[in-house]
Enzyme design. Structure first.
Site, mmCIF file in Angstrom:
data_model
loop_
_atom_site.group_PDB
_atom_site.id
_atom_site.type_symbol
_atom_site.label_atom_id
_atom_site.label_comp_id
_atom_site.label_asym_id
_atom_site.label_seq_id
_atom_site.Cartn_x
_atom_site.Cartn_y
_atom_site.Cartn_z
ATOM 1 N N THR A 298 1.223 20.059 -24.094
ATOM 2 C CA THR A 298 2.832 20.160 -24.291
ATOM 3 C C THR A 298 3.386 19.005 -23.541
ATOM 4 O OG1 THR A 298 2.480 21.561 -22.305
ATOM 5 C CG2 THR A 298 3.178 22.626 -24.523
ATOM 6 N N ARG B 194 3.023 28.374 -10.608
ATOM 7 C CA ARG B 194 3.967 28.322 -9.520
ATOM 8 C C ARG B 194 4.699 29.466 -9.193
ATOM 9 N NH1 ARG B 194 5.775 22.552 -11.435
ATOM 10 N NH2 ARG B 194 5.041 23.703 -13.463
ATOM 11 N N ASP C 61 -10.782 25.781 -16.833
ATOM 12 C CA ASP C 61 -9.918 24.877 -17.851
ATOM 13 C C ASP C 61 -10.307 23.548 -17.672
ATOM 14 O OD1 ASP C 61 -7.819 24.219 -19.520
ATOM 15 O OD2 ASP C 61 -6.278 24.641 -18.118
ATOM 16 N N LYS D 91 -10.747 21.545 -20.543
ATOM 17 C CA LYS D 91 -10.568 20.775 -21.738
ATOM 18 C C LYS D 91 -11.308 19.475 -22.079
ATOM 19 C CE LYS D 91 -5.472 21.571 -20.995
ATOM 20 N NZ LYS D 91 -5.373 21.975 -19.439
ATOM 21 N N LYS E 153 -7.312 31.024 -13.028
ATOM 22 C CA LYS E 153 -7.715 29.716 -13.875
ATOM 23 C C LYS E 153 -7.773 28.657 -12.865
ATOM 24 C CE LYS E 153 -4.441 27.151 -16.097
ATOM 25 N NZ LYS E 153 -4.775 25.680 -15.844
ATOM 26 N N ASP F 250 -15.383 15.338 -26.075
ATOM 27 C CA ASP F 250 -16.467 14.132 -26.189
ATOM 28 C C ASP F 250 -17.279 14.434 -27.688
ATOM 29 O OD1 ASP F 250 -18.320 12.271 -25.380
ATOM 30 O OD2 ASP F 250 -17.892 12.653 -23.287
#
Ligand code: C5P
Length: 233
Positions: A121, A212, A62, A64, A35, A67
């Site tokens: 989130t 991570r 990614d 996002k 990603k 518009d």
């Protein structure tokens, strides 16, 4: 999709490309998806996508996008020559924007899976109220998910804790991609509402996004294999 390795998406959340290559090259042939997010894309531009695609990985971009419909549609068209397999848009852009993105992808890159992000989130009830949304985050997620699927989107990014409700509401077909994954015993870092890889797959996630726990592991290959074996049961 029978190979469990293909359900793992490694989030490339570092901006040192050499360091990233040191991490991902040993995973070639086992890891399928990486990603690339705003951090890498804004620093290096579209060539960073080609760089990892040339190493043999499928790329989830990614960005996002959010518009007016014409701009999102044009942005999807502008991505047509890039080797990407998944792309994110914000569902709160509304049905017209979502349909514009889907139609643009159908014309220019029919194999591209566009995924809708519902509520970030990082946003809680207070943050939603601040921007004028007078609903619980849970209701807002369900409402946006419904708009997204009704607008022909085939997948969503969501918390693993939302998967079971979304599966009941939407059935087995939509792809549900879930970050917020921590192998048992791993450091949570800033993730609060998490599931283990096995729990997330069991509850109905189609793909899990892991950053991570693999990137920071002393041996990323071992960490990746351990996650893969956890979901291969
Ligand atoms: O390092 P970690 O496994 O927490 O990385 C998770 C990845 O998923 C990051 O790229 C993060 O931006 C992304 N993400 C998330 N929560 C969301 C949406 C995306 O953690 N709701």
């Amino acid at each position: 999709m029978s190979n469990p390795n293909e359900k793992i998406i490694l989030a490339l959340d570092l901006d040192d490309l050499e360091q990233l290559e040191k991490i991902v090259c040993p995973l070639q042939g086992e890891l399928k998806w990486v990603k690339i997010g705003l951090q890498l894309f804004t620093k290096y531009g579209p060539s960073v996508v080609t760089r990892f695609a040339n190493l043999g990985f499928s790329v989830f971009l990614d960005l996002k996008l959010h518009d007016i419909p014409n701009t999102v549609s044009s942005a999807v068209r502008s991505l047509k020559d890039l080797p990407i397999g998944m792309l994110t848009i914000h569902t709160c852009g509304g049905s017209e924007m979502i349909q514009a993105a889907v139609e643009s992808a159908e014309k220019t890159n029919p194999n591209l899976l566009i995924l809708g992000v519902t509520v970030l989130t990082s946003m809680d009830q207070v943050a939603l109220n601040e921007v004028g949304v007078d609903k619980t985050p849970e209701t807002q997620v369900s409402d946006l998910a419904k708009i997204a699927i009704d607008s022909n989107l085939k997948g969503l990014v969501c918390s693993p804790l939302e998967v079971s409700k979304l599966r009941k509401m939407l059935g087995t077909e939509p792809f549900l991609v879930t970050p917020g994954i921590r192998p048992s015993g791993a450091d949570f870092q800033d993730q609060k509402r998490i599931m283990t890889p096995a729990q997330a797959i069991e509850t109905g996630s189609s793909f899990i996004v892991v950053g991570r726990p693999i990137l920071m592991a002393s041996n990323p290959l071992v960490a990746f294999r351990s996650i893969a074996s956890e979901i291969n049961v």
